[in-house]
Design a protein around this motif. Structure first.
Motif, PDB file in Angstrom:
ATOM      1  N   PRO A   1      19.321 -29.725 -51.793  1.00  0.00           N
ATOM      2  CA  PRO A   1      19.729 -29.576 -53.191  1.00  0.00           C
ATOM      3  C   PRO A   1      21.248 -29.554 -53.298  1.00  0.00           C
ATOM      4  N   ALA A   2      21.793 -30.448 -54.096  1.00  0.00           N
ATOM      5  CA  ALA A   2      23.247 -30.527 -54.268  1.00  0.00           C
ATOM      6  C   ALA A   2      23.673 -29.540 -55.343  1.00  0.00           C
ATOM      7  N   MET A   3      23.564 -28.276 -54.998  1.00  0.00           N
ATOM      8  CA  MET A   3      23.864 -27.200 -55.938  1.00  0.00           C
ATOM      9  C   MET A   3      24.200 -25.954 -55.144  1.00  0.00           C
ATOM     10  N   THR A   4      25.043 -25.106 -55.686  1.00  0.00           N
ATOM     11  CA  THR A   4      25.268 -23.804 -55.079  1.00  0.00           C
ATOM     12  C   THR A   4      24.243 -22.817 -55.643  1.00  0.00           C
ATOM     13  N   PHE A   5      23.772 -21.929 -54.806  1.00  0.00           N
ATOM     14  CA  PHE A   5      22.713 -20.995 -55.174  1.00  0.00           C
ATOM     15  C   PHE A   5      23.218 -19.557 -55.126  1.00  0.00           C
TER      16      PHE A   5
END
Length: 302
Positions: A127-131
Motif C-alpha cells: 500500500p502506497a500510504m503511511t499508516f
C-alpha cells in the motif's frame, strides 16, 4: 484456493504481524467478507491494535497463525521478511493452496520462493500510504494505490492480487519484479524525505518565534504538493528557480549560523532544484552559474 482462480473466495486470513499495516489490512479484508483467523503480535502496541481492529481474531505465535490461514498476510519490516518466510516454511506452517502475501515495497515475489516451492501462491501487495494503525486508516485505503507484483507470466496470479486490492478498497498498480527496487526507492524518497523536509522547515520557523508553524506551512506546502503532482518541474518557484543568487546566498549564511546541521541537505536540494529548473527552462542560462556559486559559497560569502 488454487492459482487458477481470479476472484478470491472467502478466506481465513492470518496476520503476521499486527503492526500498523498488518492490523489495518487485516481489518480491510475482514470488512470485505473474509475472516481473520488469527494474528501475531508481541509489543503492547501490536496487541492493542489487534484488540481494536481485529477483535475476533485470536492472538497466537506466527507459525500457528500461518498454519491456520488460507491467506497469510506478512506485514513485516523489510529486513525481517526473508528470514520469516524461510522460518515459516521450515516449520511446516506454509502449504500448497495457500496465498502468501507480503506488504513490503522493497521486495517482489522472489522473496516468497520458500512458500512457492511448497505450492503456495506468492503475491506482493504494497500500500502506497503511511499508516497510523488506527481505524481511520481503513477509510484512507479508498484513496490508496497498491503496488502489486506476481510471478511473471502468471496472469491468474496477477488477477488474484488485483482482486484482493480492490476488495480492500484500493487501486492496484502493476509493478514488475525487476522494477520493485526502483519503485520503492521512488516512494521512500518522496514520502520519507518529505517528512524530514517539513519537520526541518517547522523547526526553523520555531526558531523565529512562530508558535504554530504548521498553520503557516500547511497551505503553502499543500499547494506546492498539488502543483508539483499536476505540473511537475513547471511548479517550481522560489529564489533558485528565479535565479535570485543573493537570496540563496543569504539562505546559506543564515543556515550556517543558526542550523548548520541542515545546511548540507539545503545545498543538495538547492543544487538539484537548480539543475531541474535549468533543464525545464525556468532558470535562465545566464543566471545558472551565479545561483550554483551562491549555493556552494562558504557560509554564504563569495
Amino acid at each position: 484456493m488454487d492459482a487458477g482462480q481470479t476472484r478470491p473466495a472467502r478466506l481465513a486470513v492470518g496476520v503476521v504481524s499486527a503492526g500498523r499495516v498488518g492490523a489495518v489490512l487485516g481489518a480491510a479484508l475482514a470488512r470485505a467478507g473474509h475472516t481473520v483467523s488469527g494474528a501475531s503480535g508481541v509489543s503492547r502496541a501490536s496487541l492493542l491494535r489487534a484488540e481494536t481492529l481485529l477483535p475476533e481474531a485470536p492472538v497466537a505465535p506466527p507459525d500457528e497463525v500461518a498454519a491456520a490461514a488460507d491467506l497469510v498476510l506478512l506485514a513485516l519490516p523489510d529486513d525481517a521478511l526473508p528470514g520469516t518466510v524461510r522460518g515459516l516454511a521450515a516449520a511446516g506452517a506454509l502449504r500448497a493452496g495457500q496465498i502468501v502475501v507480503h506488504t513490503s515495497g522493497a521486495y517482489g515475489v522472489d522473496v516468497l520462493a520458500p512458500a512457492a516451492e511448497l505450492g503456495a501462491l506468492g503475491l506482493a501487495l504494497h500500500p502506497a500510504m503511511t499508516f497510523t494503525g488506527r481505524p481511520e486508516d481503513l477509510e484512507r485505503i479508498a484513496a490508496c494505490c497498491f503496488g502489486v507484483t506476481a510471478a511473471d507470466g502468471d496472469d491468474a496470479a496477477w488477477n488474484v492480487a488485483e482482486a484482493l486490492v480492490v476488495e480492500m478498497g484500493g487501486e492496484p498498480v502493476r509493478v514488475p519484479e525487476s522494477a520493485r527496487p526502483l519503485y520503492h526507492t521512488a516512494l521512500a524518497h518522496g514520502a520519507n524525505h518529505l517528512v524530514t523536509l517539513v519537520a526541518e522547515a517547522a523547526d526553523l520557523l520555531k526558531g523565529t518565534g512562530v508558535g504554530t508553524p504548521e498553520r503557516l506551512l500547511g497551505p503553502l506546502l499543500s499547494a506546492a504538493l498539488d502543483n508539483a503532482l499536476r505540473h511537475g518541474d513547471r511548479a517550481l518557484t522560489g529564489p533558485v528557480a528565479r535565479g535570485d543568487a543573493g537570496t540563496v546566498r543569504k539562505h546559506v549564511r543564515v543556515l550556517s549560523e543558526h542550523a548548520p546541521a541542515m545546511l548540507p541537505a539545503y545545498r543538495a536540494m538547492a543544487r538539484r532544484t537548480a539543475q531541474r529548473a535549468a533543464a525545464s527552462g525556468l532558470l535562465r542560462a545566464d543566471l545558472t552559474d551565479d545561483v550554483t556559486a551562491a549555493i556552494d559559497t562558504e557560509e554564504g560569502h563569495p
